[in-house]
Design a protein around this motif. Sequence first.
Motif, PDB file in Angstrom:
ATOM      1  N   THR A 137      48.894  45.434  41.835  1.00  0.00           N
ATOM      2  CA  THR A 137      48.876  45.684  40.400  1.00  0.00           C
ATOM      3  C   THR A 137      48.070  46.950  40.178  1.00  0.00           C
ATOM      4  OG1 THR A 137      48.965  43.339  39.890  1.00  0.00           O
ATOM      5  CG2 THR A 137      48.179  44.804  38.149  1.00  0.00           C
ATOM      6  N   LYS A 138      48.759  48.005  39.841  1.00  0.00           N
ATOM      7  CA  LYS A 138      48.074  49.270  39.600  1.00  0.00           C
ATOM      8  C   LYS A 138      48.049  49.527  38.107  1.00  0.00           C
ATOM      9  CE  LYS A 138      49.031  51.599  43.956  1.00  0.00           C
ATOM     10  NZ  LYS A 138      47.712  51.459  44.583  1.00  0.00           N
ATOM     11  N   VAL A 139      46.862  49.810  37.615  1.00  0.00           N
ATOM     12  CA  VAL A 139      46.715  50.020  36.181  1.00  0.00           C
ATOM     13  C   VAL A 139      46.326  51.469  35.910  1.00  0.00           C
ATOM     14  CG1 VAL A 139      45.445  49.352  34.115  1.00  0.00           C
ATOM     15  CG2 VAL A 139      46.108  47.609  35.781  1.00  0.00           C
ATOM     16  N   PHE A 140      47.090  52.100  35.021  1.00  0.00           N
ATOM     17  CA  PHE A 140      46.828  53.491  34.646  1.00  0.00           C
ATOM     18  C   PHE A 140      46.095  53.515  33.313  1.00  0.00           C
ATOM     19  CE2 PHE A 140      49.431  55.732  37.761  1.00  0.00           C
ATOM     20  CZ  PHE A 140      50.191  54.673  38.265  1.00  0.00           C
TER      21      PHE A 140
ATOM     22  N   MET B  11      53.367  45.503  40.182  1.00  0.00           N
ATOM     23  CA  MET B  11      53.512  46.133  38.868  1.00  0.00           C
ATOM     24  C   MET B  11      52.612  47.332  38.638  1.00  0.00           C
ATOM     25  SD  MET B  11      51.902  43.305  36.329  1.00  0.00           S
ATOM     26  CE  MET B  11      52.198  41.721  37.040  1.00  0.00           C
ATOM     27  N   LEU B  12      53.139  48.221  37.815  1.00  0.00           N
ATOM     28  CA  LEU B  12      52.372  49.350  37.331  1.00  0.00           C
ATOM     29  C   LEU B  12      52.208  49.147  35.839  1.00  0.00           C
ATOM     30  CD1 LEU B  12      54.301  52.290  39.056  1.00  0.00           C
ATOM     31  CD2 LEU B  12      52.483  50.859  39.992  1.00  0.00           C
ATOM     32  N   VAL B  13      50.960  49.236  35.367  1.00  0.00           N
ATOM     33  CA  VAL B  13      50.702  48.965  33.963  1.00  0.00           C
ATOM     34  C   VAL B  13      49.942  50.135  33.345  1.00  0.00           C
ATOM     35  CG1 VAL B  13      49.726  47.324  32.316  1.00  0.00           C
ATOM     36  CG2 VAL B  13      50.469  46.510  34.567  1.00  0.00           C
ATOM     37  N   VAL B  14      50.518  50.697  32.300  1.00  0.00           N
ATOM     38  CA  VAL B  14      49.778  51.669  31.503  1.00  0.00           C
ATOM     39  C   VAL B  14      49.180  50.902  30.334  1.00  0.00           C
ATOM     40  CG1 VAL B  14      49.962  53.662  29.974  1.00  0.00           C
ATOM     41  CG2 VAL B  14      51.248  53.618  32.113  1.00  0.00           C
ATOM     42  N   THR B  15      47.886  50.998  30.153  1.00  0.00           N
ATOM     43  CA  THR B  15      47.272  50.206  29.076  1.00  0.00           C
ATOM     44  C   THR B  15      45.978  50.829  28.587  1.00  0.00           C
ATOM     45  OG1 THR B  15      46.582  47.981  28.431  1.00  0.00           O
ATOM     46  CG2 THR B  15      45.953  48.704  30.625  1.00  0.00           C
ATOM     47  N   HIS B  16      45.599  50.427  27.393  1.00  0.00           N
ATOM     48  CA  HIS B  16      44.276  50.782  26.881  1.00  0.00           C
ATOM     49  C   HIS B  16      43.377  49.548  26.828  1.00  0.00           C
ATOM     50  CE1 HIS B  16      45.335  54.869  26.009  1.00  0.00           C
ATOM     51  NE2 HIS B  16      46.385  54.476  25.322  1.00  0.00           N
ATOM     52  N   GLU B  17      43.862  48.437  27.384  1.00  0.00           N
ATOM     53  CA  GLU B  17      43.077  47.198  27.387  1.00  0.00           C
ATOM     54  C   GLU B  17      42.157  47.214  28.602  1.00  0.00           C
ATOM     55  OE1 GLU B  17      43.035  44.854  25.124  1.00  0.00           O
ATOM     56  OE2 GLU B  17      44.560  45.884  23.917  1.00  0.00           O
ATOM     57  N   MET B  18      40.915  47.659  28.423  1.00  0.00           N
ATOM     58  CA  MET B  18      40.030  47.855  29.568  1.00  0.00           C
ATOM     59  C   MET B  18      39.632  46.540  30.232  1.00  0.00           C
ATOM     60  SD  MET B  18      40.040  50.907  29.912  1.00  0.00           S
ATOM     61  CE  MET B  18      41.068  51.890  28.841  1.00  0.00           C
ATOM     62  N   GLY B  19      39.433  45.515  29.430  1.00  0.00           N
ATOM     63  CA  GLY B  19      39.081  44.223  30.006  1.00  0.00           C
ATOM     64  C   GLY B  19      40.181  43.732  30.922  1.00  0.00           C
ATOM     65  N   PHE B  20      41.390  43.854  30.449  1.00  0.00           N
ATOM     66  CA  PHE B  20      42.557  43.472  31.232  1.00  0.00           C
ATOM     67  C   PHE B  20      42.627  44.306  32.512  1.00  0.00           C
ATOM     68  CE2 PHE B  20      46.988  44.574  32.218  1.00  0.00           C
ATOM     69  CZ  PHE B  20      47.470  43.329  32.571  1.00  0.00           C
ATOM     70  N   ALA B  21      42.434  45.628  32.355  1.00  0.00           N
ATOM     71  CA  ALA B  21      42.526  46.530  33.503  1.00  0.00           C
ATOM     72  C   ALA B  21      41.530  46.136  34.590  1.00  0.00           C
ATOM     73  CB  ALA B  21      42.268  47.975  33.057  1.00  0.00           C
ATOM     74  N   THR B  22      40.306  45.898  34.187  1.00  0.00           N
ATOM     75  CA  THR B  22      39.286  45.617  35.199  1.00  0.00           C
ATOM     76  C   THR B  22      39.441  44.220  35.798  1.00  0.00           C
ATOM     77  OG1 THR B  22      37.814  45.027  33.387  1.00  0.00           O
ATOM     78  CG2 THR B  22      37.528  47.209  34.353  1.00  0.00           C
TER      79      THR B  22
ATOM     80  N   GLU C  18      43.912  48.231  41.729  1.00  0.00           N
ATOM     81  CA  GLU C  18      43.466  49.613  41.701  1.00  0.00           C
ATOM     82  C   GLU C  18      43.650  50.164  40.295  1.00  0.00           C
ATOM     83  OE1 GLU C  18      43.837  53.345  44.648  1.00  0.00           O
ATOM     84  OE2 GLU C  18      45.750  52.601  43.924  1.00  0.00           O
ATOM     85  N   ILE C  19      42.629  50.884  39.842  1.00  0.00           N
ATOM     86  CA  ILE C  19      42.733  51.567  38.560  1.00  0.00           C
ATOM     87  C   ILE C  19      42.902  53.047  38.837  1.00  0.00           C
ATOM     88  CG2 ILE C  19      41.467  52.221  36.472  1.00  0.00           C
ATOM     89  CD1 ILE C  19      40.190  49.501  36.450  1.00  0.00           C
TER      90      ILE C  19
END
Lengths: 252, 222
Positions: free
Chosen positions: A35-38, A195-206, A211-212
Amino acid sequence: MHDDEYILKVENIRKSYGQTVVLDSVSFNVRKGDTKVFIGPSGTGKSTLLRCINQLTVPDSGRVWLNGEEVTHSGSRINYFRQKMGMVFQNFYLFDHLTAVRNVEIALIKVKGMPAKEARKKALLELRQVGMEDWADHYPAELSGGQAQRVSIARALAMDPDVMLFDEPTSALDPELTREVLEVIKNLARDGTTMLVVTHEMGFATSVANEILFMEGGRIAEQGSPQELLSDPRFSRTKNFIGQFREFDREM
Amino acid sequence: MDTMLFMADVLVPALLQGLVITLELIVAAAPFGFALGVVLAVGRTYGGRLTSYLCRAFVAFIKGCPLLLLLFMLYFGLPSAGISFSPFVAAMIGFICCNAAYNSEYIRGALLSVKDGQMIAAQALGMTRLQSIWLIVLPQALRRAIPGITNEFIYLIKYSSLAYMLTIIELSGAGKIVATKYFTYNETFMMVGAIYLVLVTITTVSADMIEKKVAVPGTTGR
């Protein structure tokens, strides 16, 4: 060329609109189950990057590989690759004239050539996965934003993609609806969906990312696991960026 | 001659014969006018530069040409170029072109009103461009184009009377012949007008029913 441990490889993607460089040589690799978060400021090319991966936006240069096959320059085979890369959009983009279940099954029938009965069964199963089975016969206009987004996730999952691309899936939703959609995405991550996720939800991202990737000015400025980015002093920019959100949350 | 007798023996049979021809013209022209309208609208909106230009040029030509002139060219003009049509076929071609050109503009407007993202989402699922248009955009656009297409159909009912100029004895022509022969202009033309009114009313009511039937719950305004 191809390295078997990676399901998706992105090499030196560049994209400019006129004088504006949106993506400046972006590369990364994705393993199965990642799960990679951008994250990063607006206008740094995160959404464009996702669209370059399934060629909804054609990059100026660079290559994308899925399971060892080249996605870029694939001609009409791109329609095959797009099935393998499910995409979820900020504004859902459900088909307004079709019920939830028809939204999910139409590509199964028309693109995959699945018999109608089988497609219906699979569509209902996918809707159940996202908790929307009871809403199968409702039209998009009758759904809340969170419900619509869950249907659109089911629609993408129904194609049995190798990778899911989430383009700011909760940016159009209020906090409560955001939570219900993030819950669905979290479950997918837990079940090993790549999955690759573009988000502004920092809690979710962390909490969800392996990998962020922090993007700035069309480049991946910093990347690492959430723990690394938050603790290692080398990653000051990401920490500051996430920190802004945290401070703001504390003030609220 | 007694009015009732005139009605029963002369006027009604003559007008019924004319009405049959009028209905034939409409029923034959409308489906093609609709289909060609869809093709022109899709071609202009989603086609390549050449296709788009050709569709646009065709529509511009038809819009700029009086229908009567178009019919004259088809029926009286083309034979000198070695192409002859029967009156009915010439009228059909003229009506189809005219109907299609105007329909295409209503449909084009409706196509443009469908949110862009749905086309993108369809392609993201692996649909081809044509599938995305045919399965996703067009069904929504056509619903929105129903009022315009209905209007155009009503025009078609009325401009079918121009076929009379190509020697086709349709409803108006039949009325004209009877009226002139028996000097019954008022009775005859009022009767003819009443029949057109009925046709238009049937169309309007049917279109309303169709619009309600295909309306997407939650979206279309009542």
